[in-house]
Motif scaffolding. Structure first.
Motif, PDB file in Angstrom:
ATOM      1  N   ALA A  97     -76.552  -8.635  58.718  1.00 38.98           N
ATOM      2  CA  ALA A  97     -77.950  -8.541  59.169  1.00 38.98           C
ATOM      3  C   ALA A  97     -78.912  -8.812  58.011  1.00 38.98           C
ATOM      4  N   THR A  98     -78.584  -8.337  56.831  1.00 41.59           N
ATOM      5  CA  THR A  98     -79.438  -8.556  55.656  1.00 41.59           C
ATOM      6  C   THR A  98     -79.484 -10.035  55.279  1.00 41.59           C
ATOM      7  N   ILE A  99     -78.344 -10.703  55.309  1.00 43.73           N
ATOM      8  CA  ILE A  99     -78.300 -12.126  54.980  1.00 43.73           C
ATOM      9  C   ILE A  99     -79.090 -12.932  56.004  1.00 43.73           C
ATOM     10  N   VAL A 100     -78.900 -12.627  57.282  1.00 47.85           N
ATOM     11  CA  VAL A 100     -79.617 -13.353  58.336  1.00 47.85           C
ATOM     12  C   VAL A 100     -81.123 -13.146  58.201  1.00 47.85           C
ATOM     13  N   ALA A 101     -81.552 -11.910  57.896  1.00 48.14           N
ATOM     14  CA  ALA A 101     -82.981 -11.639  57.739  1.00 48.14           C
ATOM     15  C   ALA A 101     -83.561 -12.359  56.523  1.00 48.14           C
ATOM     16  N   GLU A 141     -83.554 -17.313  50.627  1.00 47.38           N
ATOM     17  CA  GLU A 141     -82.388 -17.252  49.738  1.00 47.38           C
ATOM     18  C   GLU A 141     -81.845 -15.838  49.713  1.00 47.38           C
ATOM     19  N   PHE A 142     -80.556 -15.743  49.406  1.00 44.56           N
ATOM     20  CA  PHE A 142     -79.888 -14.447  49.327  1.00 44.56           C
ATOM     21  C   PHE A 142     -78.866 -14.520  48.217  1.00 44.56           C
ATOM     22  N   THR A 143     -78.809 -13.489  47.374  1.00 45.40           N
ATOM     23  CA  THR A 143     -77.837 -13.438  46.287  1.00 45.40           C
ATOM     24  C   THR A 143     -76.963 -12.207  46.453  1.00 45.40           C
ATOM     25  N   LEU A 144     -75.672 -12.422  46.465  1.00 42.97           N
ATOM     26  CA  LEU A 144     -74.698 -11.343  46.405  1.00 42.97           C
ATOM     27  C   LEU A 144     -74.322 -11.281  44.931  1.00 42.97           C
ATOM     28  N   PRO A 145     -74.877 -10.322  44.176  1.00 43.02           N
ATOM     29  CA  PRO A 145     -74.818 -10.343  42.706  1.00 43.02           C
ATOM     30  C   PRO A 145     -73.419 -10.604  42.147  1.00 43.02           C
ATOM     31  N   GLY A 146     -73.357 -11.614  41.296  1.00 41.80           N
ATOM     32  CA  GLY A 146     -72.113 -11.974  40.637  1.00 41.80           C
ATOM     33  C   GLY A 146     -71.193 -12.842  41.469  1.00 41.80           C
ATOM     34  N   LYS A 185     -74.689 -17.270  45.800  1.00 39.75           N
ATOM     35  CA  LYS A 185     -76.114 -17.393  46.092  1.00 39.75           C
ATOM     36  C   LYS A 185     -76.258 -18.374  47.246  1.00 39.75           C
ATOM     37  N   ILE A 186     -76.982 -17.959  48.290  1.00 33.31           N
ATOM     38  CA  ILE A 186     -77.218 -18.791  49.458  1.00 33.31           C
ATOM     39  C   ILE A 186     -78.687 -19.190  49.440  1.00 33.31           C
ATOM     40  N   THR A 187     -78.962 -20.492  49.541  1.00 31.13           N
ATOM     41  CA  THR A 187     -80.343 -20.966  49.546  1.00 31.13           C
ATOM     42  C   THR A 187     -80.569 -21.894  50.732  1.00 31.13           C
ATOM     43  N   ALA A 188     -81.813 -21.934  51.207  1.00 34.00           N
ATOM     44  CA  ALA A 188     -82.207 -22.839  52.275  1.00 34.00           C
ATOM     45  C   ALA A 188     -83.101 -23.907  51.669  1.00 34.00           C
ATOM     46  N   VAL A 191     -74.547 -22.914  49.600  1.00 29.26           N
ATOM     47  CA  VAL A 191     -73.913 -21.707  49.063  1.00 29.26           C
ATOM     48  C   VAL A 191     -73.340 -22.067  47.709  1.00 29.26           C
ATOM     49  N   ARG A 192     -73.773 -21.341  46.677  1.00 24.94           N
ATOM     50  CA  ARG A 192     -73.342 -21.611  45.301  1.00 24.94           C
ATOM     51  C   ARG A 192     -72.504 -20.455  44.783  1.00 24.94           C
TER      52      ARG A 192
END
Length: 143
Positions: free
Chosen positions: A75-79, A88-93, A96-99, A132-133
């Motif tokens: 839900a956090t990633i989708v939001a 963009e969303f980063t799962l630390p370490g 990283k997902i960017t639009a 997605v990086r």
């Protein structure tokens, strides 16, 4: 008189609540079993259910708790990635997902690189490309 009964009832119930909190804190302070032993390489792909079960075993929690954490992460990633979100969303370490917004392209005439004949290229609508990086931990693990 009714308020006096409520206060007395609350005082009687308070010690029971403190005991319940103490019990849950003791349960939370247990160390997960995974911290004692290193993780083994995984050679099979996970589907959603097997991933939830695996995470529950590793973390030492119930499968329902692992399922809830994965649902909250989803839900956090989708939001974050939504049209009105950050983009963009980063799962630390880890990743990283960017639009990336791709603008619309008009219809144009040009030379076909394969046939070397002039032709008309169709118009393309605007779109969003999701990238997605991998970050440091994943890069180091794959070496």
């Amino acid at each position: 008189m009714a308020t006096a009964k409520k206060i007395i009832a609350a005082k009687k119930a308070a010690p029971v609540a403190k005991k319940a909190v103490a019990v849950t804190k003791a349960a939370v302070t247990k160390k997960p079993a995974a911290s004692a032993a290193p993780l083994k390489p995984i050679k099979t792909a996970f589907n959603k259910t097997t991933l939830q079960v695996h995470l529950a075993e590793i973390a030492g929690v119930e499968p329902k708790a692992a399922k809830a954490v994965l649902a909250a992460l989803e839900a956090t990633i989708v939001a974050s990635m939504s049209k009105k979100g950050l983009g963009e969303f980063t799962l630390p370490g880890l990743l990283k997902i960017t639009a990336q917004a791709i603008p619309a392209k008009k219809k144009r005439r040009g030379i076909d690189p394969f046939t070397k004949v002039e032709r008309e290229f169709a118009a393309k609508p605007a779109t969003v490309r999701v990238k997605v990086r991998p970050l440091k931990k994943i890069k180091d693990a794959s070496l």
